[in-house]
Write an enzyme that holds these catalytic residues in place. Structure first.
Site, PDB file in Angstrom:
ATOM      1  N   HIS A  55      -5.230  -8.107  10.939  1.00 17.64           N
ATOM      2  CA  HIS A  55      -5.215  -7.039  11.971  1.00 17.64           C
ATOM      3  C   HIS A  55      -6.386  -6.331  11.883  1.00 17.64           C
ATOM      4  O   HIS A  55      -6.531  -4.980  12.658  1.00 17.64           O
ATOM      5  CB  HIS A  55      -3.715  -6.159  11.651  1.00 17.64           C
ATOM      6  CG  HIS A  55      -2.757  -6.957  11.838  1.00 17.64           C
ATOM      7  ND1 HIS A  55      -1.415  -6.564  11.685  1.00 17.64           N
ATOM      8  CD2 HIS A  55      -2.690  -8.074  12.462  1.00 17.64           C
ATOM      9  CE1 HIS A  55      -0.538  -7.484  11.798  1.00 17.64           C
ATOM     10  NE2 HIS A  55      -1.055  -8.851  12.444  1.00 17.64           N
TER      11      HIS A  55
ATOM     12  N   PRO B  22       0.100   5.511   4.889  1.00 18.88           N
ATOM     13  CA  PRO B  22       1.443   5.191   6.063  1.00 18.88           C
ATOM     14  C   PRO B  22       1.358   3.999   6.776  1.00 18.88           C
ATOM     15  O   PRO B  22       0.002   3.556   7.031  1.00 18.88           O
ATOM     16  CB  PRO B  22       1.164   6.603   6.852  1.00 18.88           C
ATOM     17  CG  PRO B  22      -0.201   7.062   6.916  1.00 18.88           C
ATOM     18  CD  PRO B  22      -0.795   6.428   5.425  1.00 18.88           C
ATOM     19  N   ASP B  23       2.513   3.406   7.114  1.00 23.82           N
ATOM     20  CA  ASP B  23       2.284   2.216   7.770  1.00 23.82           C
ATOM     21  C   ASP B  23       1.917   2.663   9.209  1.00 23.82           C
ATOM     22  O   ASP B  23       2.668   2.970   9.787  1.00 23.82           O
ATOM     23  CB  ASP B  23       3.758   1.374   7.668  1.00 23.82           C
ATOM     24  CG  ASP B  23       3.763   0.419   8.411  1.00 23.82           C
ATOM     25  OD1 ASP B  23       2.656  -0.398   9.120  1.00 23.82           O
ATOM     26  OD2 ASP B  23       4.635  -0.490   8.234  1.00 23.82           O
ATOM     27  N   PHE B  24       0.652   2.396   9.699  1.00 22.68           N
ATOM     28  CA  PHE B  24       0.099   2.878  10.826  1.00 22.68           C
ATOM     29  C   PHE B  24       0.848   2.414  12.122  1.00 22.68           C
ATOM     30  O   PHE B  24       1.288   3.307  12.993  1.00 22.68           O
ATOM     31  CB  PHE B  24      -1.125   2.229  10.963  1.00 22.68           C
ATOM     32  CG  PHE B  24      -2.125   3.106  11.632  1.00 22.68           C
ATOM     33  CD1 PHE B  24      -2.624   3.198  12.872  1.00 22.68           C
ATOM     34  CD2 PHE B  24      -2.499   4.164  10.724  1.00 22.68           C
ATOM     35  CE1 PHE B  24      -3.864   4.103  13.060  1.00 22.68           C
ATOM     36  CE2 PHE B  24      -3.505   5.283  11.107  1.00 22.68           C
ATOM     37  CZ  PHE B  24      -4.032   4.929  12.224  1.00 22.68           C
TER      38      PHE B  24
ATOM     39  N   SER C 201       0.704  -1.053  -0.135  1.00 25.01           N
ATOM     40  CA  SER C 201      -0.079   0.118  -0.013  1.00 25.01           C
ATOM     41  C   SER C 201       0.718   1.235  -0.015  1.00 25.01           C
ATOM     42  O   SER C 201       0.395   2.110   0.063  1.00 25.01           O
ATOM     43  CB  SER C 201      -1.031  -0.018   1.270  1.00 25.01           C
ATOM     44  OG  SER C 201      -1.939  -0.920   1.000  1.00 25.01           O
TER      45      SER C 201
ATOM     46  N   ASN D  61      -2.990  -5.368   6.373  1.00 26.07           N
ATOM     47  CA  ASN D  61      -3.248  -3.970   6.303  1.00 26.07           C
ATOM     48  C   ASN D  61      -4.632  -3.657   6.778  1.00 26.07           C
ATOM     49  O   ASN D  61      -5.561  -4.316   6.755  1.00 26.07           O
ATOM     50  CB  ASN D  61      -3.197  -3.480   4.688  1.00 26.07           C
ATOM     51  CG  ASN D  61      -1.790  -3.698   4.451  1.00 26.07           C
ATOM     52  OD1 ASN D  61      -0.889  -3.803   5.006  1.00 26.07           O
ATOM     53  ND2 ASN D  61      -1.470  -3.851   3.038  1.00 26.07           N
TER      54      ASN D  61
END
Ligand code: ZN
Length: 387
Positions: A189, A96-98, A90, A170
């Site tokens: 997740h 953004p990678d949370f 993504s 994701n």
């Protein structure tokens, strides 16, 4: 959705015992003794196959390259493909990678007055102090939800009847936007796609639009029915993974014909351990910016096997394609003869999403809520319309 062919339960269990003994599994095995027996068997099997080279008997790919994988998919023997995907698929969509520390997220959290940075994703803290999480959610909210080439490649796998399921880490819902449906997906997740009232007595569901409106109006989301907090269905620290993750994994991995792992460094358990749940003969393709999931030599020796082996002289089924997920999927699509179709699908779908966004903007303006919409789409490419 209920018409997916499933083997009868007994056969299922039999196959599973045969193919996927899993020593790391603590979550879902009621029979401890049996599991211990399996672990021992697995250890012996690993030992024999690694010392005697028995593993090579299972060789399915003609060569350990992307082309070898493409030939296998084209052979007709590859009916059940599983995808395992992570934040890397993504990033080209600007998501953004949370939870990754690499985003600098944790370094930038003083303003929320947290006792410690991780508290923002901890369920107990959230229930008492939801404000920091929602402030961060607003700050990080993606400007637009436009899936990547990689997402559409998975849609193509589905359309062509190869995709059994996609296991994603994701929470950005892009798989759904690309056309995978609930049954095609395990959102390990959780997801922002739906939200629920946290009250056990109520559990009222809310959709993404409802939640987005709350986030952008800086209202702490409260249940319309009971006034309890409403939380996006993402998995916080201190919460267990969705039940479907565990039930589907038992069904899917033993019968997987090809595992495609994309955009994940395979470091978060129990997700990462899934790679060890396919049968010993099942080829595994990693498309990622770096190699990942390789067995720790020590753990390998102890029988906690299942790690990836791309390079050793005993390597027989694992392929690493080092590139972005989009480039890797394009390259694979080209080898499959699907490249034009994939590019066409991306073009069409992106045009459709742009059209929808324009539509939303119009509606927003006519409601006099333009400010809200443009806040929701900070990187939208459309210039503001003239009055
Ligand atoms: Zn409620």
């Amino acid at each position: 959705m209920s018409d997916a062919p499933e083997l009868p339960k007994e056969e299922e269990e039999e196959r599973e015992e045969e193919l996927t003994p899993e020593p790391e599994d603590q979550s879902d095995d009621s029979s401890g003794e049996e599991a211990a027996g399996n672990t021992e068997m697995d250890f012996l099997r690993n030992l024999f196959s690694s010392t005697l080279g028995l593993g090579s008997a299972d060789k399915v790919l003609d060569e350990l390259t992307l082309d070898g994988v493409a030939q296998y998919i084209k052979s007709g023997k590859c009916k059940n493909i599983l995808c395992m995907v992570g934040a890397g698929i993504s990033t080209s969509a600007g998501i953004p990678d949370f939870r990754s520390p690499e985003t600098g997220l944790y370094a930038n959290m003083q303003k929320y007055n947290l006792p410690y940075p991780e508290a923002i994703f901890q369920i107990d803290y959230f229930k008492k102090h939801p404000e920091p999480f929602f402030a961060l959610a607003k700050e990080l909210y993606p400007g637009q939800f436009k899936p990547t080439i990689c997402h559409y490649f998975m849609k193509l796998l589905k359309d062509k009847g190869h995709l059994r399921r996609c296991y994603t880490q994701n929470i950005d819902t892009l798989e759904r936007v690309a056309g995978l449906e609930g049954d095609d997906l395990i959102e390990a997740h959780g997801t922002f796609f739906t939200s629920h009232c946290v009250s056990f007595c109520c559990r009222q569901e809310y959709n993404l639009d409802w939640m987005r409106d709350k986030i952008f109006s800086e209202d702490i989301p409260r249940c319309d029915k009971c006034s309890s907090l409403v939380k996006p269905d993402i998995v916080f620290f201190g919460e267990s993974l969705p039940v479907r993750f565990f039930t589907s994994m038992k069904m899917d991995f033993p019968r997987c014909d090809l595992l495609i792992i994309m955009g994940t460094s395979l470091q978060v358990q129990p997700f990462a351990g899934l790679v060890g749940r396919v049968s010993k003969g099942c080829p595994r393709l990693l498309i990622n910016m770096e190699k990942a999931g390789q067995a720790d030599p020590l753990f390998g020796l102890l029988g906690f096997g299942g790690g990836m082996d791309f390079d050793s002289e005993k390597a027989y089924r694992d392929v690493a394609h080092i590139s972005t997920c989009d480039d890797g999927c394009l390259a694979l699509a080209e080898l499959l003869g699907w490249k034009v179709e994939l590019e066409e699908l991306v073009k069409q779908e992106h045009a459709r999403i742009d059209g929808q966004e324009k539509e939303k903007e119009k509606v927003g303006e006519s409601k006099g809520a333009a400010a809200e919409v443009s806040a929701a789409a900070p990187v939208a490419p459309e210039p503001k319309k003239e009055e």
